[in-house]
Design an enzyme around this catalytic site. Structure first.
Site, PDB file in Angstrom:
ATOM      1  N   GLN A 209      42.713   5.091  -7.965  1.00  0.00           N
ATOM      2  CA  GLN A 209      41.253   5.268  -8.041  1.00  0.00           C
ATOM      3  C   GLN A 209      40.616   4.254  -9.002  1.00  0.00           C
ATOM      4  O   GLN A 209      39.497   3.782  -8.759  1.00  0.00           O
ATOM      5  CB  GLN A 209      40.880   6.712  -8.415  1.00  0.00           C
ATOM      6  CG  GLN A 209      41.414   7.225  -9.742  1.00  0.00           C
ATOM      7  CD  GLN A 209      42.817   7.829  -9.622  1.00  0.00           C
ATOM      8  OE1 GLN A 209      43.564   7.521  -8.694  1.00  0.00           O
ATOM      9  NE2 GLN A 209      43.196   8.673 -10.579  1.00  0.00           N
TER      10      GLN A 209
ATOM     11  N   GLN B 116      66.212  -5.961 -22.354  1.00  0.00           N
ATOM     12  CA  GLN B 116      65.618  -5.783 -21.022  1.00  0.00           C
ATOM     13  C   GLN B 116      66.048  -4.456 -20.411  1.00  0.00           C
ATOM     14  O   GLN B 116      65.252  -3.753 -19.803  1.00  0.00           O
ATOM     15  CB  GLN B 116      66.006  -6.928 -20.072  1.00  0.00           C
ATOM     16  CG  GLN B 116      65.418  -8.268 -20.457  1.00  0.00           C
ATOM     17  CD  GLN B 116      63.919  -8.214 -20.654  1.00  0.00           C
ATOM     18  OE1 GLN B 116      63.185  -7.821 -19.768  1.00  0.00           O
ATOM     19  NE2 GLN B 116      63.459  -8.579 -21.844  1.00  0.00           N
TER      20      GLN B 116
ATOM     21  N   HIS C  98      63.972  -1.328 -20.850  1.00  0.00           N
ATOM     22  CA  HIS C  98      62.643  -1.208 -20.233  1.00  0.00           C
ATOM     23  C   HIS C  98      62.643  -0.182 -19.105  1.00  0.00           C
ATOM     24  O   HIS C  98      61.671   0.540 -18.913  1.00  0.00           O
ATOM     25  CB  HIS C  98      62.206  -2.549 -19.625  1.00  0.00           C
ATOM     26  CG  HIS C  98      61.410  -3.389 -20.568  1.00  0.00           C
ATOM     27  ND1 HIS C  98      60.208  -2.997 -21.069  1.00  0.00           N
ATOM     28  CD2 HIS C  98      61.644  -4.610 -21.093  1.00  0.00           C
ATOM     29  CE1 HIS C  98      59.726  -3.937 -21.869  1.00  0.00           C
ATOM     30  NE2 HIS C  98      60.583  -4.927 -21.910  1.00  0.00           N
TER      31      HIS C  98
ATOM     32  N   GLU D  72      63.543 -14.208 -14.473  1.00  0.00           N
ATOM     33  CA  GLU D  72      62.253 -14.047 -15.158  1.00  0.00           C
ATOM     34  C   GLU D  72      62.369 -14.609 -16.585  1.00  0.00           C
ATOM     35  O   GLU D  72      61.575 -15.433 -17.007  1.00  0.00           O
ATOM     36  CB  GLU D  72      61.909 -12.553 -15.194  1.00  0.00           C
ATOM     37  CG  GLU D  72      60.586 -12.246 -15.882  1.00  0.00           C
ATOM     38  CD  GLU D  72      60.401 -10.749 -16.120  1.00  0.00           C
ATOM     39  OE1 GLU D  72      61.381  -9.975 -16.012  1.00  0.00           O
ATOM     40  OE2 GLU D  72      59.256 -10.356 -16.442  1.00  0.00           O
ATOM     41  N   HIS D  73      63.367 -14.126 -17.328  1.00  0.00           N
ATOM     42  CA  HIS D  73      63.625 -14.615 -18.694  1.00  0.00           C
ATOM     43  C   HIS D  73      64.993 -15.279 -18.730  1.00  0.00           C
ATOM     44  O   HIS D  73      65.975 -14.679 -18.275  1.00  0.00           O
ATOM     45  CB  HIS D  73      63.663 -13.457 -19.691  1.00  0.00           C
ATOM     46  CG  HIS D  73      62.440 -12.594 -19.708  1.00  0.00           C
ATOM     47  ND1 HIS D  73      62.402 -11.346 -19.109  1.00  0.00           N
ATOM     48  CD2 HIS D  73      61.217 -12.788 -20.251  1.00  0.00           C
ATOM     49  CE1 HIS D  73      61.204 -10.812 -19.293  1.00  0.00           C
ATOM     50  NE2 HIS D  73      60.452 -11.658 -19.980  1.00  0.00           N
TER      51      HIS D  73
ATOM     52  N   ASP E 119      58.038 -11.561 -25.891  1.00  0.00           N
ATOM     53  CA  ASP E 119      57.325 -10.370 -25.439  1.00  0.00           C
ATOM     54  C   ASP E 119      56.088 -10.102 -26.292  1.00  0.00           C
ATOM     55  O   ASP E 119      55.144  -9.460 -25.830  1.00  0.00           O
ATOM     56  CB  ASP E 119      58.241  -9.141 -25.514  1.00  0.00           C
ATOM     57  CG  ASP E 119      59.228  -9.101 -24.367  1.00  0.00           C
ATOM     58  OD1 ASP E 119      58.929  -9.700 -23.319  1.00  0.00           O
ATOM     59  OD2 ASP E 119      60.294  -8.481 -24.522  1.00  0.00           O
TER      60      ASP E 119
ATOM     61  N   HIS F  48      31.519 -32.390  14.511  1.00  0.00           N
ATOM     62  CA  HIS F  48      32.070 -33.053  13.318  1.00  0.00           C
ATOM     63  C   HIS F  48      31.810 -34.558  13.392  1.00  0.00           C
ATOM     64  O   HIS F  48      31.329 -35.169  12.436  1.00  0.00           O
ATOM     65  CB  HIS F  48      33.583 -32.819  13.228  1.00  0.00           C
ATOM     66  CG  HIS F  48      33.983 -31.456  12.745  1.00  0.00           C
ATOM     67  ND1 HIS F  48      33.739 -30.319  13.467  1.00  0.00           N
ATOM     68  CD2 HIS F  48      34.624 -31.057  11.621  1.00  0.00           C
ATOM     69  CE1 HIS F  48      34.215 -29.266  12.797  1.00  0.00           C
ATOM     70  NE2 HIS F  48      34.754 -29.686  11.672  1.00  0.00           N
TER      71      HIS F  48
END
Lengths: 433, 433
Positions: A191, A259, A262, A327-328, A361, A420
């Protein structure tokens, strides 16, 4: 136990390919529910948002209280300790300094036929940042999204953060104020994304929405894409550490766990050229898991998705790393700079034993919103570019048109696009009159 | 008749808002079919691609003939006239020169705490370009997609172009060769996108897919997004011309028609401060439609979606233009440069009466793949950036970690991420031993 692979094994190629293809995330299919929520918010606006917030966040808002007032924000910020405030301020300052350097330049040049060409960057007018509530309500993510937006020059910056049962994280509001966010709405879920994209009586629509969120938020972002811009849809976090034996196994172990803690779907990989060192790291991980606060998250992540890959030479580590496109990427080898220079595909590289990924981070300066799930092969982390867009500029002189117009007319004819060609021909003919 | 609006009318705001909200495209819902095609290609590879090509393109390919051979390409290219070849060569050269200037720079700097930070751009390894077959098989689009990819440094560049009934456009192959495309596959549709994304025995997978296509191609691109990168999903073309009375109405008329002739869903808008001039343009459009080859396309586009908006002052035109956020903006007023400088949201701006938009479609230099449907509010045209990604770089010294590490540790604790904090603490403690 994590997966053990040895690049010199006969079946390594097949095992590594299977490992690369492992699906770590079971995204529940919430698309139908999200489609309904978005339609509801578009049809009923504030009324729908208020009802859905009551239902999902067990919390009563009104059109008047949907945004935190300035005094509410100040009161919450007053709860932040001096030490936390100082740490966030240092982080904001360093992130700002880094992202300021990313600002691209406009260009204008006149070429050999006399055409003036170029481009101009301009900021998105209004952006909305989603900040998850509850466990993953990270003030660092507020800074990593809001600071680049402000550096880019976004005029109006709004945040949506759910406050389940009315509870909010003062650090999130502090980070928002610090980054110059204009409005903080205490709503979340699909929402909130719908309200940011389409607007309601009390929530002004934005042009771009960024920030992490749960499956509902991700599905809503996918659905509103096109109506507004979105950043990437991030998957679970990943780290790849390339380390030789000249490292403290315990340091590498906590890096891998940073990591793993997480998310149970996070992935931590070690590549080393020394099998014994690999085992020492695995033992150190097990030892740390005995006491780690989030062992119930980090343990399953490490056991289900962790991996230790032994290679014959560190050059092989570079090749494998590019196939993983992490990613890292943490590089803890003797000449870490030289290895970093060889890497083609990675979201962020942390070079040398004194650069743990966690620095990135929070406080290093580069962004911590980075491409996951091998998408570093084709995409980049969040930056000021996500809040800018480029307008190209062209200006012909009559001479320039005379020089290049006939070729354009020729190509238009070859594509059977008569108007054109005419738009060029009429002008060329006027020059010959 | 196009829509006539006058910004000074009492009901203008409501009418303009309704005009902005007009949906011009009925995208058929082909998602279920496309999902099946992708699953089929993933499961059966070449076999599926060959069958689907037989079914949709009425054409027999084998794993051996799925790509054009070098001699086939040379034979097709030999059919291209000297004049067309020269025009394409000039276009390629100008597009290359412009996009070379877009190449972003790497950065590396050492800050006041001794941290070395920066970033490095690298090219996507392999890209696939989709080129539609049939009516909209435009060699100019090959150049606009392939040249930026090559400038960015993409190593392997493939094209998929459907050849219904075995027929191909020699100009497309000529443009591909000119741009340095490595492989041209004679397949199209969702099956081509699936093959590029997932690979088959005879088609190597790519990391990024760009290029226009029909509803099937667009749905397939949406579905493979994440597995590979994609460019935007472009909608029907648009032009906004801002013109004062000091213009030849016929020039402006053919400029408006040059978008209208693309597609019945295309949109051409004129904003002028002179109502009489607006009427003259409308009359000129009607006159041109009497003879225009593509009148059956351009006519409905102009009548259904065209608009002429009269404003009191040209400053009002700037405001309205930013709300429209046009793909193409042509500015034909006395001080066109000054007006262009005020525009915030547009894909491409064409400045002055001697810069018809068609110049940008072919030969100006800037890209003709541009954001449609008001998405210039938050996105940019195709550029070298679409074929590049950025890796951020961080390197701490022990001293740098001592300076900023404690703040990162503090923030990690505030987010209850113990291992993050530990990864910094262990290193800090080692410095104090």
């Amino acid at each position: 136990m994590p997966l053990f692979l040895n690049a010199q094994d006969a079946n390594f190629e097949a095992d590594f390919a299977a490992f690369l293809g492992t699906k770590r995330e079971d995204s529940p299919d919430v698309d139908a529910v999200v489609a309904e929520i978005i339609a509801d918010v578009r049809a009923r606006g504030d009324e729908a948002v208020i009802e859905l917030t009551r239902k999902f966040d067990r919390f009563e808002v009104t059109a008047e209280t949907i945004a935190f007032s300035k005094s509410e924000i100040d009161a919450e910020c007053a709860k932040v300790s001096v030490e936390d405030a100082a740490a966030l301020e240092m982080a904001a300052e360093r992130i700002r300094a880094y992202h300021l350097r990313q600002m691209p330049e406009d260009a204008s040049f006149t070429d050999d036929v006399g055409a003036t060409l170029g481009w101009r960057w301009s900021a998105v007018s209004a952006a909305g940042l989603y900040v998850p509530g509850g466990l993953a309500s990270y003030p660092s993510s507020v800074l990593m999204n809001a600071v680049p937006a402000k550096v880019a020059g976004v005029e109006r910056l709004a945040i949506c953060v759910p406050t389940p049962d009315g509870v909010c994280n003062p650090l999130v509001l502090f980070a928002a104020r610090l980054a110059g966010v204009d409005t903080v709405y205490r709503i979340g879920g699909a929402q909130a994304i719908a309200a940011l994209a389409y607007g309601t009586a009390s929530i002004a629509p934005v042009d771009k929405i960024t920030g992490p969120g749960n499956a509902f938020v991700a599905a809503a972002k996918r659905r509103v894409f096109g109506k507004v811009g979105i950043d990437m849809i991030a998957g679970p976090s990943e780290i790849l550490v390339i380390a030789d034996k000249h490292n403290n196994p315990d340091w590498i172990a906590v890096d891998l766990l940073s990591q793993a803690e997480h998310d149970e779907s996070a992935q931590s990989i070690l590549i080393t050229d020394d099998a014994d060192f690999g085992l020492q790291v695995v033992q150190a991980v097990e030892k740390r898991l005995e006491t780690l606060e989030r062992a119930k998250i980090a343990g399953p992540s490490w056991r289900d998705f962790g991996a230790v890959i032994t290679v014959a030479t560190l050059n092989d580590a570079v090749t494998l790393s590019d196939r993983i496109a992490p990613e890292h990427l943490e590089i803890c080898v003797q000449d870490a700079d030289a290895m970093a220079a060889k890497i083609k595909h990675a979201g962020a590289i942390f070079i040398g034993a004194f650069t743990p990924e966690a620095i990135g981070d929070y406080i290093g300066g580069p962004n911590h919103v980075l491409p996951t799930a091998r998408s570093a092969r084709f995409s980049s982390g969040l930056s000021v570019m996500d809040f800018l867009k480029r307008t190209t500029l062209s200006k012909m002189t009559p001479e320039a048109l005379r020089a290049i117009g006939p070729s354009a007319e020729r190509l238009a004819k070859s594509e059977s696009l008569e108007a054109h060609g005419l738009s060029i021909r009429l002008r060329l003919d006027s020059l010959n009159e």
